[in-house]
Design a protein around this motif. Structure first.
Motif, short mmCIF file in Angstrom:
data_model
loop_
_atom_site.label_atom_id
_atom_site.label_comp_id
_atom_site.label_asym_id
_atom_site.label_seq_id
_atom_site.Cartn_x
_atom_site.Cartn_y
_atom_site.Cartn_z
N UNK A 1 49.22 -59.82 -52.37
CA UNK A 1 50.50 -59.12 -52.20
C UNK A 1 50.43 -58.18 -50.99
N UNK A 2 51.38 -58.34 -50.07
CA UNK A 2 51.50 -57.52 -48.86
C UNK A 2 50.33 -57.69 -47.89
N UNK A 3 49.51 -58.71 -48.07
CA UNK A 3 48.45 -58.98 -47.10
C UNK A 3 49.07 -59.52 -45.83
N UNK A 32 29.92 -62.48 -51.41
CA UNK A 32 29.10 -61.72 -52.36
C UNK A 32 29.88 -60.54 -52.92
N UNK A 33 30.57 -59.81 -52.06
CA UNK A 33 31.37 -58.67 -52.52
C UNK A 33 32.44 -59.13 -53.50
N UNK A 34 33.04 -60.27 -53.22
CA UNK A 34 34.06 -60.79 -54.13
C UNK A 34 33.44 -61.20 -55.46
N UNK A 35 32.27 -61.80 -55.42
CA UNK A 35 31.58 -62.19 -56.65
C UNK A 35 31.24 -60.97 -57.50
N UNK A 36 31.02 -59.84 -56.83
CA UNK A 36 30.71 -58.59 -57.53
C UNK A 36 31.97 -57.86 -57.97
N UNK A 37 33.13 -58.49 -57.76
CA UNK A 37 34.42 -57.90 -58.14
C UNK A 37 34.69 -56.57 -57.45
N UNK A 38 34.25 -56.47 -56.22
CA UNK A 38 34.50 -55.26 -55.43
C UNK A 38 35.95 -55.29 -54.93
N UNK A 39 36.63 -54.17 -55.05
CA UNK A 39 38.01 -54.07 -54.61
C UNK A 39 38.06 -54.08 -53.08
N UNK A 40 38.83 -55.01 -52.52
CA UNK A 40 38.94 -55.12 -51.07
C UNK A 40 40.39 -54.96 -50.61
N UNK A 41 41.16 -54.20 -51.38
CA UNK A 41 42.55 -53.93 -51.02
C UNK A 41 42.64 -53.02 -49.79
N UNK A 42 43.72 -53.20 -49.04
CA UNK A 42 44.08 -52.29 -47.94
C UNK A 42 43.00 -52.14 -46.87
N UNK A 43 42.24 -53.18 -46.64
CA UNK A 43 41.22 -53.14 -45.59
C UNK A 43 41.83 -53.56 -44.25
N UNK A 44 41.36 -52.94 -43.19
CA UNK A 44 41.77 -53.36 -41.85
C UNK A 44 40.76 -54.40 -41.36
N UNK A 45 41.03 -55.63 -41.70
CA UNK A 45 40.13 -56.70 -41.32
C UNK A 45 40.77 -57.61 -40.27
N UNK A 46 41.50 -57.00 -39.39
CA UNK A 46 42.04 -57.75 -38.26
C UNK A 46 40.87 -58.21 -37.39
N UNK A 47 40.96 -59.44 -36.92
CA UNK A 47 39.96 -60.03 -36.01
C UNK A 47 38.61 -60.37 -36.66
N UNK A 48 38.48 -60.22 -37.98
CA UNK A 48 37.19 -60.60 -38.57
C UNK A 48 37.06 -62.12 -38.57
N UNK A 49 35.83 -62.58 -38.66
CA UNK A 49 35.55 -64.02 -38.61
C UNK A 49 34.70 -64.38 -39.82
#
Length: 364
Positions: free
Chosen positions: A353-355, A304-321
């Motif tokens: 990039x850099x993910x 949903x966040x992606x569909x809303x074009x929300x910026x998700x750069x530089x997030x610490x999403x280690x271990x998310x499922x």
């Protein structure tokens, strides 16, 4: 064999439809509030450029024409109007008309209570249709057959019933009236259209999608902490306990783009009731780090966040499922996905990039 033309309306066809719409309304008087002229419609539509693209869809065109007179009083000139706002206004007006009809028969019931019941019913039914993957609700005749149940109270509660019997007598009268209009068969006549024997559907599939999205949204934003003074960490901890029971955690939304888009539009809605929607979707994703039981909710949230074009750069999403999430064309530059469960996640044309995908599971 007749052919149904489903192509988007041209500007010429839109104008022709407006003329036809006005003549039909004037003749049938099915909506007393629609007394505008063609010139008034043309002038109002110029004020809201964002409505023009929507008007290419026949069903949306009629919807917009229906709500435009009241809509123009609610929103300032040049306001960017979303599809969700159009559906909200249309369904509010549509329900209001039915509430008025029922309220005339239920003088003792407050119209707002009736309206709330309609909205709740629509949201619950629309979401159930989504879960079942079926746009048709089927009424079961057996549900209304008389069932023989022993009405004699058990010995341990007989005295308690006698004590409250007198008090509840008056309440039962009101409840019986409510049941007459809002139990199964009766309410279906007002909020659904009959398409066959014991079969009912919403006016349009998009209406079902709208109501299902509203249920999902209100489930998320209605939660509140019992504590007055609470820091972010404790708030997150309490909210995480609530997530497994959310409707967003029931089934992936991937095949229901309409529902996804309706929710996504609310992220940018200026109405204050949606203030916390975006942040809580992020909280759901974060919570998936610690739980195996909210993978669906997390996948839906990030989709949903992606569909809303929300910026998700530089997030610490280690271990998310987030297995099965749709992150096509997502902004994920520098985001950390270390040890994340990304099975069957779509990354078509995503900015990566850099993910960091170290030890991430990316099956499928």
């Amino acid at each position: 064999m007749s052919v149904i033309d489903l192509r988007p309306f041209s500007k010429k066809r839109i104008n022709q439809y407006i003329d036809k719409f006005m003549k039909m309304n004037k003749k049938s008087k099915w909506n007393e509030n629609l007394s505008w002229t063609t010139q008034q419609y043309a002038a109002a539509l110029k004020k809201y450029p964002s409505l023009y693209k929507m008007m290419e869809e026949p069903f949306l065109l009629r919807m917009i024409l229906t709500i435009l007179p009241s809509f123009s009083k609610q929103y300032p000139l040049a306001t960017k109007i979303s599809k969700a706002q159009v559906y909200e206004a249309f369904n509010k007006q549509w329900i209001d008309s039915r509430v008025k009809k029922i309220a005339n028969q239920l003088k003792e019931m407050h119209p707002q209570k009736i309206k709330f019941a309609f909205q709740q019913y629509c949201q619950e039914l629309a979401f159930e249709m989504f879960i079942q993957g079926n746009q048709t609700a089927i009424e079961n005749d057996k549900e209304y057959k008389k069932i023989n149940i022993c009405t004699k109270p058990d010995p341990t509660i007989e005295m308690e019933i006698k004590c409250v019997e007198k008090k509840s007598k008056n309440m039962n009268l009101t409840q019986n009236v409510w049941e007459r209009y809002f139990n199964g068969d009766s309410i279906a006549k007002y909020v659904l259209r009959r398409v066959g024997d014991n079969e009912y559907q919403f006016l349009h599939k998009s209406c079902q999608e709208y109501y299902a999205s509203q249920k999902i949204i209100f489930d998320i934003i209605s939660w509140t902490s019992d504590m007055i003074d609470i820091d972010d960490q404790e708030f997150q901890k309490q909210f995480e306990q609530y997530i497994p029971n959310l409707s967003i955690n029931c089934k992936l939304l991937n095949e229901e783009i309409g529902i996804i888009q309706f929710i996504a539009e609310r992220i940018h809605d200026t109405n204050k009731i949606y203030t916390n929607l975006e942040s809580r979707l992020f909280r759901i994703i974060k919570a998936s780090k610690n739980s195996e039981h909210i993978n669906i909710a997390a996948a839906n949230a990030i989709t949903i966040l992606n569909s809303a074009n929300v910026n998700m750069n530089d997030k610490d999403w280690s271990n998310i499922k987030i297995p099965g999430a749709i992150l096509d064309r997502a902004f994920l530059e520098g985001t950390n996905f270390t040890n994340a469960n990304l099975d069957n996640v779509h990354f078509v044309q995503a900015c990566l990039n850099k993910a960091n995908f170290t030890n991430a599971s990316m099956k499928g």
